[in-house]
Design an enzyme around this catalytic site. Sequence first.
Site, PDB file in Angstrom:
ATOM      1  N   HIS A 213       2.685  -0.534  -6.151  1.00 38.70           N
ATOM      2  CA  HIS A 213       2.888  -1.475  -5.323  1.00 38.70           C
ATOM      3  C   HIS A 213       2.347  -2.252  -4.879  1.00 38.70           C
ATOM      4  CE1 HIS A 213       2.729  -1.664  -0.641  1.00 38.70           C
ATOM      5  NE2 HIS A 213       3.648  -0.876  -0.667  1.00 38.70           N
TER       6      HIS A 213
ATOM      7  N   ARG B 135       0.143   2.410  -6.368  1.00 42.75           N
ATOM      8  CA  ARG B 135      -0.594   1.379  -5.616  1.00 42.75           C
ATOM      9  C   ARG B 135      -1.046   0.243  -6.269  1.00 42.75           C
ATOM     10  NH1 ARG B 135      -2.007   1.519  -0.388  1.00 42.75           N
ATOM     11  NH2 ARG B 135      -2.590   3.547  -0.441  1.00 42.75           N
TER      12      ARG B 135
ATOM     13  N   SER C  34       8.060   3.211   0.304  1.00 44.65           N
ATOM     14  CA  SER C  34       7.714   2.445  -1.034  1.00 44.65           C
ATOM     15  C   SER C  34       6.967   3.055  -2.363  1.00 44.65           C
ATOM     16  CB  SER C  34       7.098   1.435  -0.602  1.00 44.65           C
ATOM     17  OG  SER C  34       7.933   0.220   0.519  1.00 44.65           O
TER      18      SER C  34
END
Length: 227
Positions: free
Chosen positions: A50, A47, A24
């Site tokens: 994400h 992040r 990812s």
Amino acid sequence: MSVPQANRVTEQLTRAGQAIEHDSFAIIDAEAGPHRYRAEQWPIVRRMIHANADFEFNGLTDFHPDAVAAGIAAIRRGGTPVVADVEMICSGLSAPRLAHFGMATHQFISDADVIAAAQAEDSTRAVQAMRKAHRLGLLQGAIVGIGNAPTALIELVRLIREEGVRPALVIGMPVGFVSAAESKDLMAAQAEVPWIVIRGRKGGSTLVVAALHALLALAEAAERAPA
């Protein structure tokens, strides 16, 4: 700095989970392309992307120049409190990752005395919760995460300016339509305390959790780096 494979505490617990997360991150890197963030800042932005698949955080996220270093130092110091505006942040953070650094979370939004003070003063619970954290001595040197309540961030700025409160780092990401953007601009306008903010209306507790997990991973990587 990128998070090395050597991380253990702040990685997913299975090889399959690790592979999905790493894949990812690779997809995000490829789709984001060139960006303006420094090497130590990008893992935090990545992040956050994400966490909700929103690439607008590549650009909306803003950093005090010392924010990442201050956050890593506070985590590695051990025992640094995490003060949140709402329980969702405390629930979302990984207990084993926090425990590795001796960290505990605190939030007071539903405490009876906080509710009573908010009703008596016609303010918000979030304001009174920040004041309670200050009275308890929890804000000094803390990492403060605000993802829901703009009034909590506005009150924290007041405490910094008027009462000399000095958290180690403020992750200010309240979401909303009333005072959310303004509260983050206020935070970013002061230089006494390092901060990470999301400009505009977007934000949320999930993003605070994502930013904190990224900082925990960076702290573990720094812990493992050769002296």
